[in-house]
Design a protein around this motif. Structure first.
Motif, PDB file in Angstrom:
ATOM      1  N   LEU A 136       0.832  -1.207   0.000  1.00  0.00           N
ATOM      2  CA  LEU A 136       0.000   0.000   0.000  1.00  0.00           C
ATOM      3  C   LEU A 136       0.864   1.252   0.000  1.00  0.00           C
ATOM      4  O   LEU A 136       0.466   2.290  -0.528  1.00  0.00           O
ATOM      5  N   ASP A 137       2.056   1.169   0.589  1.00  0.00           N
ATOM      6  CA  ASP A 137       2.966   2.319   0.603  1.00  0.00           C
ATOM      7  C   ASP A 137       3.389   2.709  -0.809  1.00  0.00           C
ATOM      8  O   ASP A 137       3.669   3.876  -1.074  1.00  0.00           O
ATOM      9  N   ASP A 138       3.442   1.748  -1.710  1.00  0.00           N
ATOM     10  CA  ASP A 138       3.856   2.003  -3.090  1.00  0.00           C
ATOM     11  C   ASP A 138       2.678   2.345  -4.001  1.00  0.00           C
ATOM     12  O   ASP A 138       2.874   2.688  -5.170  1.00  0.00           O
ATOM     13  N   CYS A 139       1.459   2.250  -3.495  1.00  0.00           N
ATOM     14  CA  CYS A 139       0.264   2.396  -4.341  1.00  0.00           C
ATOM     15  C   CYS A 139      -0.147   3.857  -4.476  1.00  0.00           C
ATOM     16  O   CYS A 139      -0.432   4.528  -3.478  1.00  0.00           O
ATOM     17  N   PRO A 140      -0.220   4.362  -5.713  1.00  0.00           N
ATOM     18  CA  PRO A 140      -0.626   5.752  -5.926  1.00  0.00           C
ATOM     19  C   PRO A 140      -2.109   6.006  -5.614  1.00  0.00           C
ATOM     20  O   PRO A 140      -2.519   7.160  -5.489  1.00  0.00           O
ATOM     21  N   LEU A 141      -2.892   4.959  -5.465  1.00  0.00           N
ATOM     22  CA  LEU A 141      -4.319   5.138  -5.164  1.00  0.00           C
ATOM     23  C   LEU A 141      -4.546   5.823  -3.825  1.00  0.00           C
ATOM     24  O   LEU A 141      -5.606   6.395  -3.589  1.00  0.00           O
ATOM     25  N   PHE A 142      -3.538   5.760  -2.929  1.00  0.00           N
ATOM     26  CA  PHE A 142      -3.699   6.321  -1.600  1.00  0.00           C
ATOM     27  C   PHE A 142      -2.969   7.643  -1.422  1.00  0.00           C
ATOM     28  O   PHE A 142      -2.866   8.154  -0.324  1.00  0.00           O
ATOM     29  N   GLU A 143      -2.507   8.206  -2.531  1.00  0.00           N
ATOM     30  CA  GLU A 143      -1.778   9.467  -2.456  1.00  0.00           C
ATOM     31  C   GLU A 143      -2.695  10.677  -2.470  1.00  0.00           C
ATOM     32  O   GLU A 143      -2.329  11.728  -1.971  1.00  0.00           O
ATOM     33  N   ASP A 144      -3.884  10.545  -3.051  1.00  0.00           N
ATOM     34  CA  ASP A 144      -4.770  11.704  -3.188  1.00  0.00           C
ATOM     35  C   ASP A 144      -6.195  11.365  -2.726  1.00  0.00           C
ATOM     36  O   ASP A 144      -7.057  11.063  -3.548  1.00  0.00           O
ATOM     37  N   PRO A 145      -6.447  11.428  -1.424  1.00  0.00           N
ATOM     38  CA  PRO A 145      -7.806  11.125  -0.946  1.00  0.00           C
ATOM     39  C   PRO A 145      -8.829  12.167  -1.394  1.00  0.00           C
ATOM     40  O   PRO A 145     -10.030  11.922  -1.342  1.00  0.00           O
ATOM     41  N   GLU A 146      -8.362  13.324  -1.847  1.00  0.00           N
ATOM     42  CA  GLU A 146      -9.293  14.376  -2.299  1.00  0.00           C
ATOM     43  C   GLU A 146     -10.059  13.949  -3.549  1.00  0.00           C
ATOM     44  O   GLU A 146     -11.083  14.526  -3.877  1.00  0.00           O
ATOM     45  N   GLY A 147      -9.567  12.933  -4.239  1.00  0.00           N
ATOM     46  CA  GLY A 147     -10.254  12.446  -5.435  1.00  0.00           C
ATOM     47  C   GLY A 147     -11.510  11.666  -5.124  1.00  0.00           C
ATOM     48  O   GLY A 147     -12.301  11.365  -6.006  1.00  0.00           O
ATOM     49  N   LEU A 148     -11.700  11.351  -3.851  1.00  0.00           N
ATOM     50  CA  LEU A 148     -12.879  10.602  -3.422  1.00  0.00           C
ATOM     51  C   LEU A 148     -13.776  11.479  -2.551  1.00  0.00           C
ATOM     52  O   LEU A 148     -13.304  12.408  -1.925  1.00  0.00           O
ATOM     53  N   PRO A 149     -15.065  11.156  -2.502  1.00  0.00           N
ATOM     54  CA  PRO A 149     -15.972  11.935  -1.650  1.00  0.00           C
ATOM     55  C   PRO A 149     -15.667  11.689  -0.171  1.00  0.00           C
ATOM     56  O   PRO A 149     -15.018  10.716   0.197  1.00  0.00           O
TER      57      PRO A 149
END
Length: 156
Positions: A136-149
């Protein structure tokens, strides 16, 4: 047998249901609703039973259409209070149609927002399903929580 017009009839002191009335079991069978749901709708004032006969509820055949209206309105996202407003108008009263339009106009923007939020979440989940990151540390999905509601806005 003593016959009373538009009222109950009696045979030797026993009450007989008006011929056009339906028992709750028959209403349940015709409408596909559970008897408990029918009783609840009666309790909250959405449907009306005729007088009880021998302690059993009796309904006019028109209750089947009323239950269909309730079901459809609930599936469309209307609350019981909103449904009550629709049902309070008489059939010849155009106010019911106007109320339906008003409720729909109020609900549409909220639904559009919910759809937009759901689309954001869907896209994120699709990306997550394709993810092959080692951690998960390498996953870009968790870099920008602003993209989700916000959490409270996500459909559960």
């Amino acid at each position: 047998m003593l016959v009373k017009v538009d009222l109950m009839s009696r045979i030797e002191g026993k009450e007989i249901a008006p011929p056009e009335s339906l028992a709750i079991g028959e209403v349940a069978r015709l409408s596909g609703k559970a008897p408990s749901a029918i009783r609840y709708y009666e309790e909250v004032g959405l449907v009306e039973a005729l007088e009880r006969i021998s302690g059993r509820r009796r309904y006019l055949p028109t209750v089947v259409r009323t239950l269909a209206v309730i079901e459809t309105a609930q599936r469309a996202g209307l609350s019981l209070d909103e449904i009550r407003l629709l049902l309070e108008a008489t059939p010849s009263d155009q106010a019911a149609t106007e109320r339906l339009r008003e409720v729909a106009e109020q609900k549409l923007p909220l639904l559009r927002q919910a759809i937009e939020r759901a689309e954001l979440v869907r896209r994120w989940l699709e990306d997550a399903a394709r993810c092959h990151c080692p951690t998960l540390d390498d996953c870009p999905l968790f870099e920008d929580p602003e993209g989700l509601p916000e959490r409270s806005l996500v459909l559960r």
